[in-house]
Design an enzyme around this catalytic site. Structure first.
Site, PDB file in Angstrom:
ATOM      1  N   GLY A  92      78.874 -12.788  31.577  1.00 50.42           N
ATOM      2  CA  GLY A  92      77.582 -12.373  32.119  1.00 50.42           C
ATOM      3  C   GLY A  92      76.617 -11.960  31.030  1.00 50.42           C
ATOM      4  CG  ASP A 314      82.024  -3.009  30.660  1.00 53.14           C
ATOM      5  OD1 ASP A 314      81.749  -3.498  31.777  1.00 53.14           O
ATOM      6  OD2 ASP A 314      81.456  -3.354  29.617  1.00 53.14           O
TER       7      ASP A 314
END
Length: 435
Positions: A92, A314
């Site tokens: 991404g 994350d």
């Protein structure tokens, strides 16, 4: 390839996690946009970054590895028309930043990716870039997407989400835009793009909007630079977490990036009672670096503040695993972004924890993990990762301290961010085997 993790006992040793993925992507992209040869030391050799390197070459840059291991990116001062589709694989970061960078040039570029990336929303960058004057052809704002570059106009973009990818796409487009481009976020996301743009000579500063400082960029010609890539704190999170939950462990993780906007996990672990410290701090490259020393010990459940979410987005999967070994409830909120990552990480982690005997529940923007102490986690599950590298690594770490082994169904995708993960963990004493 399937991997199985078994209770390993104490982990010991000193290792350097792989280079930071965020900085690696940006070094290649800015090197391709710059005039001259950029030299990059410590570049992450993961599949995601390889996609960015291949894209840079298609946009006209020369990308080569030298005999000393360093990489060079020979930029021509901008992007040229690619001759084939830009395949961003699973990344991404690559697709969103490259779409932003390409938007200001007279070209049409087709972007695509794997099935996981095709499911991820692209409107979050298509919308602001369209406001600036670029055009896009897509179906439901998902890949594949064709970007038609144009003469752009600077905007002040109020992003509805705190996303470094969105912010970076807009700022990179702003390098070719008329006037000023400002990005206003609800909370500050990681600032590697801003820091590196300054290193490459961009006209970038901050401006006060709504009582807070936000990045502002003007049209700029970038000049080549020398970049050093420190170890990735998002990758360091996995051996660090393993050392916390495996009794009598002590691990030193060398050369870790300690940018304040990337330390949300470690701040939370300290609040949980973790024994960890940052030693030998230094700042040789415009980004702070330190050695991270982690020792096992008892942990308690916590509720991290919502405003911290962008600094640990994350790391929520591995935090959920650590929370399973803590005493008490850990409530994670402000993390709705997890539902549009490589998988729906909220559902993935809750279902996986339950399969391992941990009490957990979903929230719209996070999860609650009810930990019952270090020896309470049964394990014994076969985890379906749905192609998500961080989910896979998180449950392998869980298996190192659970009563029964844990197996992940597909470990190949770990190489997208952490090549050599199993070998590095084994060097510390982890029992991880291929099936």
């Amino acid at each position: 390839m399937r991997l199985k993790a078994r209770n390993s006992g104490a982990l010991k040793g000193r290792v350097r996690p792989p280079g930071d993925k965020s900085i690696s992507h940006r070094a290649v992209i800015l090197g391709a946009l710059a005039e001259g040869e950029t030299v990059i030391e410590g570049l992450l050799g993961a599949e995601d970054v390889k996609c960015t390197m291949a894209a840079a070459a298609l946009f006209g840059a020369g990308v080569e590895q030298r005999s000393d291991g360093r990489w060079t990116v020979a930029g021509a001062g901008g992007f040229s028309q690619p001759t084939e589709t830009i395949d961003c694989g699973n990344s991404g970061t690559a697709v969103r930043l490259l779409m932003g960078a390409a938007s200001g040039y007279k070209l049409s570029a087709r972007f695509d990716g794997d099935q996981s990336l095709r499911r991820r929303p692209m409107n979050r960058v298509i919308a602001p870039l369209s406001q600036m004057g670029a055009r896009f052809d897509s179906t439901q704002n998902r890949l594949p997407v064709i970007v038609h570059g144009a003469q752009l106009k600077g905007i002040t973009y109020r992003s509805p989400v705190s996303s470094a990818q969105v912010k970076s796409a807009v700022l990179l487009a702003g390098l070719q835009a008329e006037g000023e481009t400002v990005v206003v976020e609800p909370e500050r996301s990681r600032d590697h793009t801003e820091r590196m743009l300054e290193v490459f000579g961009a006209d970038i500063d901050t401006v006060e909007v709504d009582g807070a400082q936000h990045p502002r960029v003007r049209a700029s010609k970038l000049k080549s630079a020398s970049i050093y890539v420190p170890a990735d704190p998002s990758s360091a999170a996995f051996p660090a977490a393993a050392a916390l939950i495996c009794p009598k462990s002590e691990v030193r993780l060398s050369d870790v990036l300690v940018n304040p906007l990337r330390l949300g996990l470690f701040e939370t672990l300290l609040e949980m009672g973790a024994t960890l410290s940052f030693e030998e701090r230094r700042d040789p490259i415009g980004e702070p670096i330190a050695d991270l020393v982690v020792r096992s010990g008892p942990l308690v459940g916590v509720t991290p503040p919502i405003k911290r979410a962008p600094a640990m987005i994350d790391e929520f999967p591995i935090l959920a695993v650590v929370a399973a070994f803590a005493k008490g409830e850990t409530r994670i909120t402000g993390a709705s972004e997890l539902r549009v990552k490589e998988s729906d990480r909220i559902t993935q982690m809750v279902e996986g924890l339950k399969a391992c005997g941990v009490e957990a529940e979903e929230l719209p923007d996070g999860m609650i993990v009810h930990g019952d102490g270090p020896k309470s986690v049964k394990g014994g599950a076969h985890i379906r990762t749905n192609g998500d590298h961080r989910v896979a690594m998180s449950f392998l770490v869980l298996g190192l301290a659970s009563k029964e082994p844990v197996t992940v169904d597909d470990a190949d995708m770990i190489a997208t961010s952490f090549p050599g993960f199993a070998d590095l963990m084994r060097s510390l004493g982890a029992d991880i085997t291929a099936l």
